[in-house]
Design an enzyme around this catalytic site. Structure first.
Site, PDB file in Angstrom:
ATOM      1  N   LYS A  19     -10.979  60.673  88.447  1.00  0.00           N
ATOM      2  CA  LYS A  19     -10.144  61.233  89.525  1.00  0.00           C
ATOM      3  C   LYS A  19      -9.046  60.241  89.900  1.00  0.00           C
ATOM      4  CE  LYS A  19     -13.419  59.492  92.987  1.00  0.00           C
ATOM      5  NZ  LYS A  19     -14.619  59.837  93.768  1.00  0.00           N
ATOM      6  N   TYR A  39      14.311  43.754 106.469  1.00  0.00           N
ATOM      7  CA  TYR A  39      14.531  44.756 107.515  1.00  0.00           C
ATOM      8  C   TYR A  39      13.955  44.307 108.852  1.00  0.00           C
ATOM      9  CZ  TYR A  39      15.992  48.325 104.144  1.00  0.00           C
ATOM     10  OH  TYR A  39      16.664  49.051 103.187  1.00  0.00           O
TER      11      TYR A  39
HETATM   12  C1  LIG Z   1     -15.724  58.965  93.323  1.00  0.00           C
HETATM   13  C2  LIG Z   1     -17.111  59.416  93.080  1.00  0.00           C
HETATM   14  C3  LIG Z   1     -17.946  58.719  92.193  1.00  0.00           C
HETATM   15  C4  LIG Z   1     -17.580  57.396  91.566  1.00  0.00           C
HETATM   16  O1  LIG Z   1     -17.938  56.341  92.435  1.00  0.00           O
HETATM   17  P1  LIG Z   1     -17.730  54.806  92.004  1.00  0.00           P
HETATM   18  O2  LIG Z   1     -18.203  54.036  93.179  1.00  0.00           O
HETATM   19  O3  LIG Z   1     -16.264  54.633  91.790  1.00  0.00           O
HETATM   20  O4  LIG Z   1     -18.505  54.583  90.769  1.00  0.00           O
HETATM   21  C5  LIG Z   1     -19.188  59.269  91.895  1.00  0.00           C
HETATM   22  N1  LIG Z   1     -19.594  60.426  92.474  1.00  0.00           N
HETATM   23  C6  LIG Z   1     -18.818  61.102  93.357  1.00  0.00           C
HETATM   24  C7  LIG Z   1     -19.337  62.354  93.963  1.00  0.00           C
HETATM   25  C8  LIG Z   1     -17.563  60.618  93.713  1.00  0.00           C
HETATM   26  O5  LIG Z   1     -16.810  61.279  94.596  1.00  0.00           O
END
Ligand SMILES: *Cc1c(COP(=O)(O)O)cnc(C)c1O
Length: 368
Positions: free
Chosen positions: A38, A264
């Site tokens: 993701k 800025y």
């Molecule tokens: C993002 C996510 C993961 C991955 O978690 P990590 O700590 O990055 O390994 C796993 N399961 C779900 C449901 C997530 O939303």
């Protein structure tokens, strides 16, 4: 690993292989591996990362939103993809693109089944998400009867897995809480199997869950941050290799007199004669304004240079008075030696946030 002549995110696919193999070495041979890609594979590049992991025979991918799954399918990724956070509106697209929804509420279950039936689907794979303590997404244990009765009325969908998510798997002071989540998940799984007569896969662990709770790997584990090179603890960080290095270059150096302001809103005033380097990376690239005013820093010729004044949209200024450097020299924001954890901690955040914030406009360069 040539010297950066502009702002680039260098992505080391060899390091990705290393992290994948290290995580796999923690699993039983039959345990399946889901790679969480993701948010552009945590700010790197979802397509290149997914293609590489597909070559390594990863079993599953997960993305958060439906569009992220569509992008992977458009790029030719064929491995099964779990969409963790879809909406009812996405049901047609999910089916069109062979994306498997996490079903986290009765409303989504009803809406997805209605579309799957209308589309003449048989046994379309779905994944039921249960809440065991994170209180974010998912059904409660008491909802099992409702889910099972609904499933008994249709052949359009089939539960491929049931899963939950740990709230504090990286925090060993919360071990009791995590163990309680594991027990609740087991109890949900047993009840679900008994009442439905289905034998779905079970999965619970994220990266820190894999490392800290080997008894809870079940049929599959889901790793994100570990693949990208972070173990969420000083001890485990040593076993991983950060895959992404954020590099830039000194565009220009100004010699400024004591008492002059920089940037800025004149947020910085020098209290001596100084050399100030301007670097082409700003808040539009994902380097948040919170890193301004000496919260954040970069490395030039292995010396730490603090960001002075406000972070601009497309650049920062850093104090290089005491650093031997010249225009055109390479700048490291983070790499394997100075990890994203370092700069993230300086602003009170975590590596997950800085890496996922990196904008698409930064050129990605891949090392084999
Ligand atoms: C993002 C996510 C993961 C991955 O978690 P990590 O700590 O990055 O390994 C796993 N399961 C779900 C449901 C997530 O939303």
């Amino acid at each position: 690993m040539s010297k950066a002549l502009e702002t680039i995110l260098e992505i080391d696919l060899g390091a990705l292989t290393h992290n994948f193999n290290y995580l796999k070495s923690k699993l039983q041979p039959q345990t399946k591996f889901l790679a969480v890609v993701k948010a552009f594979a945590y700010g790197s590049d979802a397509i290149e990362i997914a293609k590489h992991l597909q070559k390594l025979n990863v079993d599953y991918f997960a993305v958060a939103y439906t569009q992220e799954g569509v992008d992977l399918r458009d790029a030719g990724v064929t491995t099964p993809i779990l969409v963790l956070h879809p909406q009812s509106l996405n049901a047609e697209t999910l089916i069109d693109r062979c994306l498997e929804p996490s079903i986290y509420s009765a409303r989504l279950l009803n809406d997805f089944i209605a579309v799957a039936e209308k589309r003449g689907q048989k046994n379309y794979p779905i994944h039921i998400k249960f809440n065991t303590g994170l209180n974010r997404l998912g059904f409660e244990q008491k909802d099992i009867n409702t889910i099972v009765s609904k499933l008994e009325l249709t052949t359009a969908v089939k539960v491929k897995s049931i899963f939950s998510h740990l709230a504090a798997s990286e925090d060993l002071e919360e071990k009791d809480f995590t163990k309680q989540q594991i027990e609740t998940f087991k109890s949900i799984a047993e009840t679900f199997k008994t009442k439905s007569g289905i034998e779905p896969w079970l999965h619970l662990c994220n990266t820190s869950g894999i490392l800290n709770y080997p008894e809870a790997h079940f049929n599959m584990v889901r790793s994100g941050i570990g693949l990208y090179g972070f173990g969420n603890s000083e001890l485990e960080d040593k076993n991983f290799e950060p895959i992404a290095s954020l590099k830039s270059v000194i565009s220009q150096i100004h010699e400024i007199d004591k008492g002059k302001s920089v940037g800025y809103n004149r947020a910085y005033t020098s209290n001596r004669n100084e050399r100030v380097a301007t670097i082409p990376i700003g808040h539009a690239d994902g380097l948040s304004r919170v890193y301004g005013n000496k919260k954040g820093f970069v490395f030039i010729n292995d010396k730490k240079a603090y960001i002075i004044g406000n972070v601009c949209m497309d650049m920062i200024m850093v104090d290089v008075t005491d650093i031997n450097c010249k225009e055109g020299d390479e700048v490291i924001i983070f790499d394997k030696a100075h990890t994203a954890n370092e700069i993230a901690e300086s602003a009170g955040t975590i590596s997950y946030e800085i890496v996922t914030a990196l904008s698409k406009r930064i050129k990605r360069v891949f090392l084999p």
